[in-house]
Design a protein around this motif. Structure first.
Motif, short mmCIF file in Angstrom:
data_model
loop_
_atom_site.label_atom_id
_atom_site.label_comp_id
_atom_site.label_asym_id
_atom_site.label_seq_id
_atom_site.Cartn_x
_atom_site.Cartn_y
_atom_site.Cartn_z
N VAL A 1 1.15 4.08 -3.24
CA VAL A 1 0.68 5.98 -2.83
C VAL A 1 1.75 6.25 -3.12
O VAL A 1 1.59 7.79 -3.78
CB VAL A 1 1.51 6.06 -1.14
CG1 VAL A 1 1.32 7.58 -0.83
CG2 VAL A 1 -0.32 5.66 -0.42
N GLU A 2 3.82 5.88 -3.43
CA GLU A 2 4.32 6.12 -3.57
C GLU A 2 4.39 6.21 -5.87
O GLU A 2 4.11 7.39 -6.18
CB GLU A 2 5.84 5.98 -3.67
CG GLU A 2 6.16 5.82 -2.18
CD GLU A 2 6.12 7.49 -2.16
OE1 GLU A 2 6.89 8.34 -3.14
OE2 GLU A 2 5.48 7.39 -0.74
N LEU B 1 -4.12 2.94 2.50
CA LEU B 1 -2.62 2.95 2.95
C LEU B 1 -3.28 2.64 4.78
O LEU B 1 -2.88 1.54 5.38
CB LEU B 1 -1.99 3.84 2.76
CG LEU B 1 -0.06 3.39 4.05
CD1 LEU B 1 0.37 2.37 3.75
CD2 LEU B 1 0.25 4.72 3.42
N SER B 2 -4.44 4.11 4.68
CA SER B 2 -4.14 3.79 6.09
C SER B 2 -5.54 2.35 7.11
O SER B 2 -5.51 2.51 8.22
CB SER B 2 -5.18 5.50 6.50
OG SER B 2 -6.85 4.69 6.26
N TYR C 1 0.76 -1.30 0.15
CA TYR C 1 -0.11 0.07 -0.25
C TYR C 1 0.83 1.25 0.36
O TYR C 1 0.33 2.73 -0.60
CB TYR C 1 -0.84 -0.11 1.18
CG TYR C 1 -2.04 -0.87 1.31
CD1 TYR C 1 -2.77 -0.58 -0.19
CD2 TYR C 1 -1.71 -2.53 1.55
CE1 TYR C 1 -4.14 -2.18 -0.01
CE2 TYR C 1 -2.10 -3.58 1.29
CZ TYR C 1 -3.26 -3.28 0.38
OH TYR C 1 -4.32 -4.58 0.71
N ARG C 2 1.33 1.27 0.48
CA ARG C 2 2.72 2.52 0.21
C ARG C 2 3.63 2.38 -0.65
O ARG C 2 3.83 4.30 -1.22
CB ARG C 2 3.96 1.96 1.50
CG ARG C 2 3.78 2.38 3.07
CD ARG C 2 4.85 1.66 3.70
NE ARG C 2 5.24 2.54 5.06
CZ ARG C 2 5.05 1.16 6.00
NH1 ARG C 2 6.05 0.45 5.47
NH2 ARG C 2 5.05 1.11 7.53
N LYS D 1 -4.05 6.27 -0.33
CA LYS D 1 -3.64 7.08 1.31
C LYS D 1 -4.94 6.48 1.90
O LYS D 1 -4.34 6.01 2.68
CB LYS D 1 -3.06 8.46 1.05
CG LYS D 1 -2.55 8.75 0.92
CD LYS D 1 -2.87 10.83 0.72
CE LYS D 1 -1.16 11.34 0.13
NZ LYS D 1 -1.20 13.02 -0.04
N LYS E 1 2.02 9.07 -6.19
CA LYS E 1 2.18 10.44 -6.63
C LYS E 1 3.41 10.83 -7.50
O LYS E 1 3.11 12.00 -8.14
CB LYS E 1 3.73 10.14 -5.03
CG LYS E 1 2.80 10.74 -3.92
CD LYS E 1 3.89 10.64 -2.66
CE LYS E 1 2.80 10.30 -1.44
NZ LYS E 1 3.78 10.46 0.37
N LEU F 1 -4.06 8.91 -5.75
CA LEU F 1 -3.40 9.22 -5.08
C LEU F 1 -4.52 9.21 -3.41
O LEU F 1 -3.71 8.71 -2.35
CB LEU F 1 -3.14 10.73 -4.88
CG LEU F 1 -1.69 11.33 -3.92
CD1 LEU F 1 -0.63 9.85 -2.98
CD2 LEU F 1 -1.39 12.18 -3.79
N ALA F 2 -5.53 9.94 -3.21
CA ALA F 2 -6.22 9.79 -2.10
C ALA F 2 -6.90 8.51 -2.29
O ALA F 2 -7.00 7.91 -0.63
CB ALA F 2 -7.99 10.86 -2.07
#
Length: 143
Positions: free
Chosen positions: A58-59, A124-125, A54-55, A121, A62, A117-118
């Motif tokens: 996100v990358e 990931l949370s 999940y990180r 994130k 981005k 991106l949202a």
């Protein structure tokens, strides 16, 4: 002589409230932060799921957003170059229409990348699962 009398009864005990907690994302369970049958405080972290995937998402989101912002800037500069040429009859209506369409498409790509991106994130949370109320945990079913 004094004797003790014992009586056994069969019965069931049920919790007053039963709540199932499930992760919103898939992955390997990394760690449990509570003991079965133990008390869990409000907002306590219960378990975490391996966040590496999940990180990375996100990358990646981005990077895609940065790329699309750069393409938008290029499309905007191209449009700014074409407009004066069109006004001087040095560029055709087709050239202007293509530049406008490219700029608008680039704007839309940026908006989509921001949404991606949202979402990344948010996912990931969800790798950290907590409890929103106080309770005691009875058992952890197999995952």
């Amino acid at each position: 002589m004094k004797t003790n009398t014992y009586v056994e009864y069969a019965g069931k005990i049920r919790a007053k409230q039963h709540v199932e907690i499930r992760a919103r994302v898939e992955g390997y369970l990394e760690k449990m932060y509570f003991d079965e049958g133990g008390y869990v405080k409000k907002n306590a972290l219960l378990f975490s799921i391996d966040p590496k995937l999940y990180r990375a998402r996100v990358e990646k989101a981005k990077a895609q957003l940065n790329k699309n912002q750069a393409l938008k800037q290029k499309a905007e500069r191209d449009l700014q170059r074409i407009r004066p040429l069109y006004e001087q009859n040095a560029a055709s209506q087709l050239n202007l229409d293509n530049a406008v369409a490219a700029f608008e498409a680039a704007q839309a790509e940026v908006i989509m990348s921001e949404a991606d991106l949202a979402q990344a994130k948010i996912a990931l949370s969800y790798t950290e699962v907590g409890r929103q109320f106080q309770a005691s945990s009875a058992r952890v079913p197999p995952i």
